[in-house]
Design a protein around this motif. Structure first.
Motif, PDB file in Angstrom:
ATOM      1  N   GLY A  16       0.811  -1.213   0.000  1.00 31.38           N
ATOM      2  CA  GLY A  16       0.000   0.000   0.000  1.00 31.38           C
ATOM      3  C   GLY A  16       0.841   1.257   0.000  1.00 31.38           C
ATOM      4  O   GLY A  16       0.546   2.231  -0.710  1.00 31.38           O
ATOM      5  N   LEU A  17       1.920   1.254   0.781  1.00 35.41           N
ATOM      6  CA  LEU A  17       2.818   2.413   0.818  1.00 35.41           C
ATOM      7  C   LEU A  17       3.516   2.607  -0.525  1.00 35.41           C
ATOM      8  O   LEU A  17       3.686   3.744  -0.988  1.00 35.41           O
ATOM      9  CB  LEU A  17       3.840   2.257   1.938  1.00 35.41           C
ATOM     10  CG  LEU A  17       3.285   2.375   3.355  1.00 35.41           C
ATOM     11  CD1 LEU A  17       4.357   2.000   4.384  1.00 35.41           C
ATOM     12  CD2 LEU A  17       2.749   3.781   3.610  1.00 35.41           C
ATOM     13  N   ILE A  18       3.911   1.517  -1.163  1.00 33.04           N
ATOM     14  CA  ILE A  18       4.533   1.607  -2.486  1.00 33.04           C
ATOM     15  C   ILE A  18       3.542   2.193  -3.489  1.00 33.04           C
ATOM     16  O   ILE A  18       3.890   3.063  -4.294  1.00 33.04           O
ATOM     17  CB  ILE A  18       5.051   0.225  -2.940  1.00 33.04           C
ATOM     18  CG1 ILE A  18       6.247  -0.197  -2.084  1.00 33.04           C
ATOM     19  CG2 ILE A  18       5.412   0.220  -4.421  1.00 33.04           C
ATOM     20  CD1 ILE A  18       6.659  -1.654  -2.250  1.00 33.04           C
ATOM     21  N   ALA A  19       2.287   1.727  -3.440  1.00 31.41           N
ATOM     22  CA  ALA A  19       1.255   2.252  -4.346  1.00 31.41           C
ATOM     23  C   ALA A  19       1.028   3.742  -4.098  1.00 31.41           C
ATOM     24  O   ALA A  19       0.897   4.522  -5.050  1.00 31.41           O
ATOM     25  CB  ALA A  19      -0.051   1.477  -4.175  1.00 31.41           C
ATOM     26  N   ALA A  20       0.980   4.150  -2.834  1.00 28.95           N
ATOM     27  CA  ALA A  20       0.761   5.568  -2.504  1.00 28.95           C
ATOM     28  C   ALA A  20       1.920   6.419  -3.009  1.00 28.95           C
ATOM     29  O   ALA A  20       1.705   7.465  -3.646  1.00 28.95           O
ATOM     30  CB  ALA A  20       0.580   5.737  -0.993  1.00 28.95           C
TER      31      ALA A  20
END
Length: 180
Positions: A16-20
């Motif tokens: 999720g952090l990578i996507a954000a």
């Protein structure tokens, strides 16, 4: 920091952090390049395909141009709402049990932050992709908006997935537990 998947790989919160982060970087890079690195402002529209153009639109509202804000108070209110939403969705992302859910939330968080940066820096969101066909015209959007839509679709798909169940906890029709 997030649950590590049982089969190895990237944990949901890390995904999720990578996507954000990817959404935020792609959104801001595309806007900065198109606005400052090209002559799009003076030579628009740029025809990309028979159904797609690059144009410059400053959106002072929210999705689909709703709730247009001309004054400073409305601008900063929308920045605040975006930041509060990003924080709340980040907390949810931290607790996500699946990568799909975490990535969907990350896309929305990255998109909300990208558009909040535009509002804070310029007073409006820089939109540039215009889709159309014949007399039909879709609203003008940007990478952040596309990521938010993809994130919402991911949330819907995640909500349709059956909840993880322990197969040994199921009870058969006659009330007995199935044999392992």
């Amino acid at each position: 920091m997030g649950r590590r998947p049982s089969g190895g790989g990237v944990s949901p919160v890390r995904a999720g952090l990578i996507a954000a982060l990817a959404t935020l970087v792609l959104d801001q890079a595309s806007k900065l390049w198109l606005y400052f690195g090209t002559d799009l402002v003076m030579t628009q529209p740029w025809r990309l395909a028979p159904f797609a153009d690059f144009v410059v639109v400053w959106n002072r509202g929210v999705s689909y141009g709703l709730f247009q804000q001309d004054g400073g108070l409305g601008r900063w209110l929308l920045v605040g709402v975006s930041l509060v939403a990003a924080i709340g969705l980040s907390v949810w992302m931290r607790r996500a049990g699946s990568r799909l859910l975490a990535v969907a939330l990350g896309l929305i968080v990255g998109g909300a932050l990208g558009n909040a940066i535009d509002r804070a820096a310029y007073g409006a969101v820089f939109d540039f992709v215009h889709l159309h066909a014949g007399t039909w015209s879709w609203y003008v959007f940007n990478v952040a908006d596309g990521a938010i839509v993809a994130g919402v679709i991911g949330l819907l798909l995640d909500s349709l997935r059956p909840a993880g169940r322990d197969p040994h906890a199921d009870v058969s029709e006659n009330g007995s537990h199935p044999q392992a």
